[in-house]
Write an enzyme that holds these catalytic residues in place. Structure first.
Site, mmCIF file in Angstrom:
data_model
loop_
_atom_site.group_PDB
_atom_site.id
_atom_site.type_symbol
_atom_site.label_atom_id
_atom_site.label_comp_id
_atom_site.label_asym_id
_atom_site.label_seq_id
_atom_site.Cartn_x
_atom_site.Cartn_y
_atom_site.Cartn_z
ATOM 1 N N GLU A 36 0.997 -1.302 -0.138
ATOM 2 C CA GLU A 36 -0.014 -0.015 0.100
ATOM 3 C C GLU A 36 0.903 1.311 0.015
ATOM 4 O O GLU A 36 1.706 1.486 0.780
ATOM 5 C CB GLU A 36 -0.807 -0.156 1.289
ATOM 6 C CG GLU A 36 -1.922 1.229 1.164
ATOM 7 C CD GLU A 36 -3.090 1.227 2.254
ATOM 8 O OE1 GLU A 36 -2.496 1.014 3.410
ATOM 9 O OE2 GLU A 36 -4.106 1.489 2.001
ATOM 10 N N MET A 66 -0.057 -2.740 8.581
ATOM 11 C CA MET A 66 -0.785 -3.010 7.328
ATOM 12 C C MET A 66 -1.449 -4.139 7.173
ATOM 13 O O MET A 66 -1.047 -5.206 7.680
ATOM 14 C CB MET A 66 0.426 -2.880 6.251
ATOM 15 C CG MET A 66 0.175 -3.052 4.752
ATOM 16 S SD MET A 66 -0.979 -1.741 4.434
ATOM 17 C CE MET A 66 -2.410 -2.420 3.239
ATOM 18 N N GLU A 67 -2.624 -3.742 6.901
ATOM 19 C CA GLU A 67 -3.680 -4.826 7.042
ATOM 20 C C GLU A 67 -3.934 -5.717 5.775
ATOM 21 O O GLU A 67 -4.817 -6.392 5.606
ATOM 22 C CB GLU A 67 -5.252 -4.129 7.022
ATOM 23 C CG GLU A 67 -5.606 -3.359 5.565
ATOM 24 C CD GLU A 67 -5.116 -1.781 5.545
ATOM 25 O OE1 GLU A 67 -4.090 -1.648 6.290
ATOM 26 O OE2 GLU A 67 -5.896 -1.212 4.820
ATOM 27 N N ASN A 68 -2.657 -6.288 5.206
ATOM 28 C CA ASN A 68 -2.720 -7.066 3.994
ATOM 29 C C ASN A 68 -3.812 -8.382 4.724
ATOM 30 O O ASN A 68 -3.726 -9.027 5.833
ATOM 31 C CB ASN A 68 -1.458 -7.618 3.990
ATOM 32 C CG ASN A 68 -0.249 -6.880 3.836
ATOM 33 O OD1 ASN A 68 -0.332 -5.749 3.042
ATOM 34 N ND2 ASN A 68 0.585 -6.672 4.773
ATOM 35 N N HIS A 92 -7.238 -2.517 15.175
ATOM 36 C CA HIS A 92 -7.548 -1.716 13.804
ATOM 37 C C HIS A 92 -7.302 -2.472 12.695
ATOM 38 O O HIS A 92 -8.171 -2.373 11.754
ATOM 39 C CB HIS A 92 -6.409 -0.452 13.823
ATOM 40 C CG HIS A 92 -6.464 0.380 12.810
ATOM 41 N ND1 HIS A 92 -7.012 1.753 12.963
ATOM 42 C CD2 HIS A 92 -5.898 0.344 11.589
ATOM 43 C CE1 HIS A 92 -6.860 2.118 11.542
ATOM 44 N NE2 HIS A 92 -6.292 1.291 10.725
ATOM 45 N N GLU A 93 -6.291 -3.305 12.510
ATOM 46 C CA GLU A 93 -5.824 -4.007 11.398
ATOM 47 C C GLU A 93 -6.915 -4.959 11.128
ATOM 48 O O GLU A 93 -7.328 -5.445 10.087
ATOM 49 C CB GLU A 93 -4.529 -4.516 11.485
ATOM 50 C CG GLU A 93 -3.324 -3.380 11.750
ATOM 51 C CD GLU A 93 -3.383 -2.313 10.672
ATOM 52 O OE1 GLU A 93 -3.682 -2.415 9.529
ATOM 53 O OE2 GLU A 93 -3.032 -1.164 11.010
ATOM 54 N N HIS A 111 -9.945 -3.957 9.680
ATOM 55 C CA HIS A 111 -9.724 -3.734 7.942
ATOM 56 C C HIS A 111 -9.996 -5.087 7.404
ATOM 57 O O HIS A 111 -10.320 -5.197 6.062
ATOM 58 C CB HIS A 111 -8.309 -3.446 7.902
ATOM 59 C CG HIS A 111 -8.059 -2.116 7.787
ATOM 60 N ND1 HIS A 111 -8.871 -1.038 7.155
ATOM 61 C CD2 HIS A 111 -7.123 -1.450 8.416
ATOM 62 C CE1 HIS A 111 -8.284 0.221 7.404
ATOM 63 N NE2 HIS A 111 -7.254 0.004 8.194
HETATM 64 ZN ZN ZN Z 1 -5.832 1.184 8.685
#
Ligand code: ZN
Length: 845
Positions: A122, A256-258, A290-291, A294
């Site tokens: 991202e 990072m929400e991969n 949070h992640e 997502h």
């Molecule tokens: Zn986020």
């Protein structure tokens, strides 16, 4: 950019990728084939690439002509016909150390240097790893096959489980339909811990072997319970077989929400369960939640284009609090929202030139520049908190369930979300929320008694110069008086006879109860005096809010800091950590009005002592077994204040604790370690202690100890040691580029270090740009400077250096806003310095 870019997806729509990668850490090279099946709308199509050598392009097995256009990050391909086609693109590239694309992380175990390979795609770096249509709307399924210079004992993980290994090639199961920026993998020597959710999802935490095994436990527990919470709250199952959390030693963002393989900064995933502050545990938990929010919001349903980034980030930022509040109710996690997100949003959103939450963007640098923690995260989350309060949780959950069902494995826009919430609640949510989503800034609501009538009016609030263009918001007023309507849509509003209302309600008039709506209030003298007379009866959030609004109004020159100074002692003995947070935020803002080492500074230090001494007595320097969360969270404010005040008891207690723990400084309680170390370096410092701490920084894998050492060493007053520190800024073996901003900020905020840090960044700007310039957070180096400078000389130097850089894509808005931020602060200090210092000296008499 003047030219209108067309999205590549409009010309070619991929449905499936077969990606083969062969990665060599030794030579820092990789090569591969990207085989893409898709539907060509035109014969001239484009595929994204960046920094790739394109060796050949075939369409349905036949070579086709192509050209590489590096400016557009494209391969332009001429196809014989439109329709369904399978492209095979062979390519090669270099592994670089920019923390983007496929990149190595560096770490040491027992003095041996090692590498862990990870990815960060991202916003637009999947194209650095393989040719693809690198746009969120271009969802497809992916088959990933990866070979690397593998040796025994190494592990590789990706979004989906591995299905087989053949001739050293690891084949992963076909993904769900997903966006390119969410593809991820990682390999190297790892340790892991795994568990399973109630619904059978495998949850795992992965890290290098530089960490102790129990450092993975906290994250594993939070991740498992967060997924269970979301499956219930969203009423939609977690869509993949596993959810891996991977800590990368080098990582630019927070996490990072991969999809299925979330990557994290080590500091935001791993922690020592025996010695980590409560505050740090809360932070790590919210990052994980949070992640994982997502995985549905962002991954299962993705924004159509980056202009709707808020759909991902604002939502995940709200849900992290909803989730942690549900799984750890005793933490009162919404208090963190009130002390971190709310003030961040209110501060930045008051500067003219700020972007709206929903913002048009096209080129990659612009896209990166909208990942603004105060706006798309904090303000956006506040906006959704308002929406949640309006529709209620029942309609929110119903609406979300329908939203996921309608758009899963596809994309959505803001309008889709509003219509789902509108259908579930029967309210026109979009009409109310669009005034917050599409307009920058927020209103100050003035509450006034005019001719006996209580009247309200709204006007945009600015800190610094602002052009009033007559913006109007639909404001959820949340008053404690029933006569006040739910929403204020007009510029002015008459509530009714003030005396009568006051009598009927039997309490002071108050707006924005709960501090959930994104506006501030200017009460007139009568109603403010009424509130202050009853301040002790107010709950903690209302007290925080009084201080927050007075501070902002003072920054915006609609109030004066000199008026707030005498109010602070009213709040100083509060047992609530959030009241202390708000009070010390105001108090710390007074530091800019004093010249270092002046009599005024001496008086301010005395004032800090007045504010903190009784609390220091009550709480003591060291944490106590069984004390409340509030006390644990309050102590850092008190210690910070009393050490600034040079309180003899605090300094002696810190020095004693240092002496007692000299043999194992890491073992000092993490709740107070930074205060003990800073006190020692500032007041009893030596070259030997400095060297010892710097060596410990290099050697430890404990991220929270590292942060404490950074905060300690950057506070030294010794010019030789400051020079030594700045000399380490570009030495990645000591300070990783991901951590440099904190070191820079620390030295810049130090009166004795500011010149050296400021000289460094101006001299080596190019180095900085080469090292972290591709990074989503690069512009925040400028934000950091603007948060500190407050003299006319620094303003002039700032302008001289940054004004020529205004045309740089991705920096334009930041530089313009930051000039305004420093300028307004300089003007404030000039205008009010004498009054503020006078008020402080009166307060300590
Ligand atoms: Zn986020």
């Amino acid at each position: 950019m003047a030219e209108q870019l067309t999205h590549f997806y409009e010309k070619f729509q991929p449905s499936h990728y077969n990606i083969y990668l062969d990665i060599n850490r030794d030579t820092k090279e990789f090569s591969g084939t990207s085989t893409i099946t898709g539907d060509a709308m035109t014969t001239a199509i484009s595929i994204h690439q960046k920094f790739l050598n394109i060796e050949s392009v075939q369409a349905d097995g036949k070579a086709v002509s192509f050209n590489k256009d590096d400016d557009q990050e494209a391969i332009n391909i001429d196809l014989p016909t439109t329709g369904v086609v399978t492209l095979a693109i062979q390519f090669s590239a270099k592994l670089t150390d920019t923390m983007m694309g496929i990149y190595p992380s560096y770490y040491e175990v027992d003095g041996v240097k090692k590498q862990l390979i990870g990815t960060q795609f991202e916003t637009t770096a999947a194209r650095q790893a393989f040719p693809c249509v690198d746009e969120p709307e271009a969802k497809a399924t992916f088959d990933l096959a990866i070979k690397f210079d593998e040796h025994a004992g190494e592990t590789i993980i990706s979004n989906m489980p591995e299905v087989r290994t053949e001739n050293g090639v690891h084949y992963f199961d076909t993904t769900m339909r997903m966006s390119t920026y969410l593809i991820a993998f990682g390999f190297g020597e790892m340790q892991s811990k795994e568990t399973t959710t109630k619904s059978g999802v495998k949850v795992g935490v992965f890290a290098t072997k530089a960490h102790k095994a129990d450092e993975l436990d906290f994250a594993l527990d939070i991740a498992k319970r967060s997924i269970e919470f979301y499956e219930d709250f969203y009423q939609t199952p977690y869509p993949l077989p596993h959810s891996w959390q991977l800590a990368l030693p080098d990582f630019s963002a927070g996490a990072m929400e991969n999809w299925g393989l979330v990557t994290y900064r080590e500091a935001y995933l791993l922690l020592d369960p025996k010695n980590t502050s409560f505050e740090m545990k809360q932070l790590v938990a919210t990052v994980i939640a949070h992640e994982l929010a997502h995985q549905w919001f962002g991954d299962l349903v993705t924004m159509k284009w980056w202009d709707d980034l808020w759909l991902n980030e604002s939502f995940a930022n709200m849900m992290e609090y909803v989730a942690i509040d549900a799984i750890e109710p005793d933490w009162h996690i919404w208090e963190v929202f009130q002390t971190s997100e709310a003030p961040a949003a209110l501060q930045r959103d008051a500067t003219d030139g700020v972007q709206s939450v929903h913002v048009q963007v096209e080129n990659p640098a612009e896209i990166d520049s909208i990942f603004d923690s105060a706006i798309v995260y904090a303000k956006g989350a506040r906006m959704l908190v308002m929406a949640r309060a309006l529709v209620g949780d029942k309609a929110l959950r119903e609406g979300l369930k329908n939203y996921f069902a309608a758009h899963k494995f596809h994309n959505a826009t803001g309008a889709d979300l509003w219509s789902a919430l509108g259908d579930a609640s029967g309210m026109n949510v979009g009409a109310i929320m669009n005034s917050w989503l599409e307009q920058p800034g927020y209103p100050v609501v003035t509450a006034k008694v005019q001719n006996g009538q209580l009247t309200l009016s709204q006007q945009q609030f600015f800190i610094g110069d602002g052009k009033d263009v007559d913006r109007k918001w639909q404001i959820p007023l949340n008053s404690n008086y029933d006569a006040v309507p739910e929403i204020m849509a007009d510029k002015t509003l008459t509530v009714g006879d003030y005396q009568q209302l006051r009598q009927e309600n039997g309490k002071p008039f108050f707006l924005n109860v709960g501090n959930n709506s994104h506006f501030i209030i200017q009460y007139d003298e009568t109603s403010m005096a009424d509130i202050l007379d009853h301040v002790a009866d107010l709950d903690a959030i209302s007290q925080l809010q009084i201080l927050q609004d007075l501070r902002l109004l003072a920054d915006g020159r609609q109030n004066s800091y000199a008026n707030i100074v005498p109010l602070l002692p009213k709040f100083a003995d509060s047992h609530s950590n959030i009241v202390n947070a708000a009070m010390y935020r105001v108090a710390n803002n007074l530091k800019k009005f004093v010249t270092p080492k002046s009599n005024e500074e001496k008086a301010l230090k005395q004032f800090f002592d007045r504010l903190s001494a009784a609390q220091l007595d009550r709480l003591g320097f060291a944490p106590k077994a069984g004390e409340s969360n509030d006390d644990q969270l309050t102590r850092p404010y008190i210690l910070s204040a009393s050490l600034y005040a040079e309180n003899a008891d605090a300094m002696a207690a810190a020095h004693t604790l240092f002496k007692q723990n000299e043999g194992s400084l890491a073992g000092l309680s993490a709740d107070i370690r930074v205060f003990v170390l800073r006190n020692e370096v500032k007041n009893f410092g030596s070259q030997a202690l400095f060297d010892k701490l710097l060596a410990a920084y290099r050697q430890t894998a404990d991220a929270s100890y590292k942060q404490d050492i950074c905060a300690t060493l950057t506070s030294t007053t010794d010019p030789d040691l400051i020079a030594k520190l700045v000399g380490q800024f570009e030495n990645a073996d000591t300070i990783k580029p991901q951590d440099l901003r904190a070191w820079f900020r620390g030295v810049l905020a130090n009166d004795d270090g500011q010149q050296a840090a400021w000289d460094w960044i101006r001299k080596d700007w190019q180095w900085l740009e080469d090292t972290v310039g591709g990074d989503m957070e690069f512009a925040t180096y400028i934000t950091v400077i603007s948060g500190i400078f407050h003299t006319p000389q620094r303003l002039a130097e700032f302008k001289e250096f940054f004004e020529p850089k205004i045309p740089t894509p991705g920096l334009t808005r930041e530089i313009k806003m930051d000039i305004s931020v420093i300028d307004s602060r300089v003007q404030l200090v000039q205008a009010e310095k004498a009054d503020v210092n006078e008020a402080v000296s009166r307060a300590v008499k």
